[in-house]
Design a protein around this motif. Structure first.
Motif: not given
Length: 465
Positions: A115-124, A1-16
């Motif tokens: 967003s990238l820091a949150l994503l990296l913190a959630s994976v080994p 779920m956390a990863a989904g929130v991160v990529v949703l925000a990344v998707f929004m800014t890149n879509l823009d």
């Protein structure tokens, strides 16, 4: 779920990014003066004000994430970005739109590094290359959707390209408050040099202003030379301040890490080439071939659609062979895409012979290069500098985007029609040269090695800036 929130925000800014590029000619027609559309030089600030502000604030807000915590900074960024998107949609004139884009960029600057820091913190650790490339791939997925979404929305009204961010932003905030972890801040102390952010903003704005206005003002005019002098003087001041300040905006010692320095240079050069390609294709389709925004968006889909596919398919190759070979190959493919346009371009629309092969080559090159450069830069840093380092890499990319747009405007001038074919060819040749240099830097990445960082060094790193 956390990863989904991160990529949703990344998707929004890149879509823009993509939908605003497609909508730019429609904005010019909307903000016409005396029956004449707004000039390309004026319109370029819709893109450049965003890119420059984003570049200036990424490191400040990336470090704020290290000190305050990534979660609150990320959520605040989404809120600001979404609110500013509504202001963009309601802008009564071009000046207000540019100001709203500045605020929008401030929100994006809070989102991207955290967003990238949150994503990296959630994976080994062993999965971080894949996670970083996936982060870039979702940006590529937004890029694939952006031209079509932008084209569809412009058919109604260009203002809808900003309204579309509202539901995405609301979902990201609600889900983020519910699902994102709230880790303790990793650092204490003051934020980076805020005046440094002001200086880099002034320097880059002066340089891009000189480039976009020089065709009209003249290269030898006092105004052009004055802006260039301001850019050089303020840029030098920024460099000296970064070398001497206790908490500089640009931590010069990070650039001495071999892989980080090489990856940062590659990101910058490739970013200029990418920006030239992106805007030139939109202008060519709409102003030379006279295609609608929707037809332009549909035509451009193959290039960005290939980016996440290539990124995913080459993940194993990145782990096996390292970052360098992928960057080297990607830079050459992107250069080939630009040279294809130089050789095959025609003012008579010929999509399958002219544009489509270039999009396929270019999309493959971007998929191999962009996410790999970001991964190479971020992973060369100690853990305490993940958010700050990713912000710095993305700052290089945003400054290069502003310069790429400015260089294209300089080469095209105010006239974009069938008579400017030679100017487009020159722009694509420049992009090809920069891509070849990026490929050479990829070869240097093969040789560069990141020195091991001991726990003691990491601790000193964390408290010394």
């Amino acid at each position: 779920m956390a990863a989904g929130v991160v990529v949703l925000a990344v998707f929004m800014t890149n879509l823009d990014l993509w939908i605003v590029n497609v909508a730019l000619p429609a904005m010019g027609a909307s903000f016409s003066h005396g029956g004449r559309p707004a000039s390309l030089a004026d319109l370029s600030w819709v893109l450049n004000a965003y890119a420059i502000t984003l570049a200036a604030l990424l490191v400040v807000l990336g470090r704020a994430g290290d000190r305050i915590g990534q979660r609150p900074v990320f959520i605040a960024g989404v809120v600001v970005f979404t609110g500013a998107s509504v202001a963009c949609a309601l802008a009564p004139d071009l000046g207000v739109l540019v100001v709203a884009r500045v605020v929008q960029a401030a929100g994006a600057a809070a989102q991207l590094p955290t967003s990238l820091a949150l994503l990296l913190a959630s994976v080994p650790a062993e999965r971080r290359t894949g996670a970083t490339r996936a982060w870039a791939a979702f940006g590529g997925l937004a890029a694939a959707a952006g031209p079509v979404v932008g084209g569809l929305l412009v058919e109604v009204d260009w203002r809808w390209v900003f309204v579309v961010n509202l539901p995405v932003g609301v979902v990201a905030v609600v889900a983020g408050l519910a699902a994102l972890p709230a880790p303790a801040a990793r650092e204490t102390g003051p934020l980076p040099d805020v005046w440094g952010a002001v200086l880099v903003t002034v320097a880059v704005a002066a340089l891009t202003g000189a480039l976009v206005q020089a065709p009209g003002w003249g290269w030898a005019s006092g105004r052009t030379l004055g802006l260039l002098a301001i850019a050089v003087a303020v840029g030098a001041w920024f460099g000296l301040r970064s070398a001497r300040h206790a908490t500089p905006l640009l931590e010069l010692h990070l650039l001495r890490l071999p892989r980080f320095g090489v990856a940062g240079a590659g990101t910058f050069l490739f970013g200029v080439a990418f920006a030239v390609m992106l805007l030139s294709n939109v202008l060519w389709c709409q102003d030379v071939w006279h295609w609608s925004a929707l037809r332009t968006g549909l035509a451009l889909v193959p290039g960005p659609a290939l980016v996440p596919i290539v990124t995913a398919l080459t993940a194993r190759a990145a782990r096996r062979f390292g970052h360098g070979p992928l960057v080297a190959a990607g830079g050459l493919l992107f250069a080939a895409a630009m040279l294809w346009r130089v050789a095959m371009v025609s003012t008579a629309p010929d999509y399958s012979r002219d544009l489509l092969p270039s999009l396929i080559l270019g999309g493959t090159g971007v998929g191999l290069t962009l996410g790999t450069l970001i991964a190479a830069g971020v992973q060369s840093l100690p853990a305490a500098r993940t958010a700050t380092g990713s912000a710095l890499v993305n700052s290089f990319r945003q400054i290069s985007s502003a310069l790429g747009v400015a260089l294209l405007v300089t080469l095209l001038g105010s006239r974009v029609d069938a008579g400017s074919t030679g100017d487009f060819r020159l722009a694509w040749t420049l992009a090809a040269v920069l891509s070849v240099v990026t490929s050479v830097l990829g070869a240097l990445l093969v040789r560069a090695r990141t020195p091991a960082v001991s726990p003691a060094q990491s601790g000193r790193e964390r408290t010394s800036v």
